[in-house]
Scaffold this motif. Structure first.
Motif, short mmCIF file in Angstrom:
data_model
loop_
_atom_site.label_atom_id
_atom_site.label_comp_id
_atom_site.label_asym_id
_atom_site.label_seq_id
_atom_site.Cartn_x
_atom_site.Cartn_y
_atom_site.Cartn_z
N PHE A 112 0.85 -1.18 0.00
CA PHE A 112 0.00 0.00 0.00
C PHE A 112 0.89 1.23 0.00
O PHE A 112 2.06 1.16 0.37
N ARG A 113 0.34 2.37 -0.40
CA ARG A 113 1.13 3.59 -0.37
C ARG A 113 0.25 4.76 0.06
O ARG A 113 -0.97 4.73 -0.12
N GLU A 168 -5.31 9.61 0.72
CA GLU A 168 -5.63 8.40 1.47
C GLU A 168 -4.70 7.26 1.08
O GLU A 168 -4.13 7.26 -0.02
N ARG A 169 -4.57 6.32 2.00
CA ARG A 169 -3.77 5.13 1.70
C ARG A 169 -4.47 4.34 0.60
O ARG A 169 -5.69 4.15 0.65
N GLU A 170 -3.71 3.87 -0.37
CA GLU A 170 -4.29 3.11 -1.47
C GLU A 170 -3.54 1.80 -1.67
O GLU A 170 -2.34 1.69 -1.41
N GLY A 171 -4.26 0.81 -2.14
CA GLY A 171 -3.64 -0.47 -2.46
C GLY A 171 -2.88 -0.36 -3.76
O GLY A 171 -3.38 0.16 -4.75
N VAL A 172 -1.65 -0.85 -3.76
CA VAL A 172 -0.80 -0.83 -4.94
C VAL A 172 -0.79 -2.20 -5.61
O VAL A 172 -1.04 -2.33 -6.80
N CYS A 215 -6.70 -6.61 -2.03
CA CYS A 215 -6.05 -5.31 -2.01
C CYS A 215 -6.80 -4.27 -1.19
O CYS A 215 -6.43 -3.10 -1.20
N ASP A 216 -7.82 -4.68 -0.47
CA ASP A 216 -8.50 -3.81 0.47
C ASP A 216 -7.69 -3.77 1.75
O ASP A 216 -7.41 -4.82 2.33
N CYS A 265 -1.10 -6.72 -4.44
CA CYS A 265 -1.29 -7.70 -3.39
C CYS A 265 -1.14 -9.09 -3.97
O CYS A 265 -1.29 -9.30 -5.18
N ILE A 266 -0.84 -10.04 -3.09
CA ILE A 266 -0.53 -11.39 -3.54
C ILE A 266 -1.08 -12.38 -2.52
O ILE A 266 -1.03 -12.16 -1.31
#
Length: 124
Positions: free
Chosen positions: A37-38, A44-48, A106-107, A50-51
């Motif tokens: 995340f960044r 706001e924090r956002e998902g970049v 990615c949430d 995910c795995i």
């Protein structure tokens, strides 16, 4: 208690590359789904990316598709970032979800464990 540590951030010129790593001292990450995340200043924090636990499912934000690649082994999760843009500037966090997931998530809400973050700055 799982403690995540990110590394690999820094200052890079537009078009450059960085590889972020996420690990946990004394723990294997095999039992955790992992997300990157960044958060940029004022945003706001956002998902970049995910795995899933197995690594078979991966998701990417539209803004990084084709430029970022997530991968993992039992101890480390990597985020290879190529063709970086100024808008990629942010603090990058890895997070761990202690459940077996078939699909990458990615949430950020379900993630219980978070690292301290590593700064990525893309600037000429």
């Amino acid at each position: 208690q799982l403690q995540l540590v990110e590394s690999g951030g820094g200052l890079v010129q537009p078009g450059g590359s960085l590889r972020l790593s996420c690990g946990a001292s004394g723990f294997t990450l095999h039992y955790y789904a992992i997300g990157w995340f960044r958060q940029a200043p004022g945003k706001e924090r956002e998902g970049v990316s995910c795995i899933s636990n197995s690594g078979n499912s991966k998701n990417y934000a539209d803004s990084v598709k084709g430029r970022f690649t997530i991968s993992r082994d039992n101890r480390t999760v990597y985020l290879q970032m190529d063709n970086l843009k100024p808008e990629d500037t942010a603090v990058y966090y890895c997070a761990a979800l202690a459940q077996w997931t078939v699909q990458a998530i990615c949430d950020p809400n379900p993630y219980a464990y978070w690292g301290q973050g590593t700064q990525v700055t893309v600037s000429s």
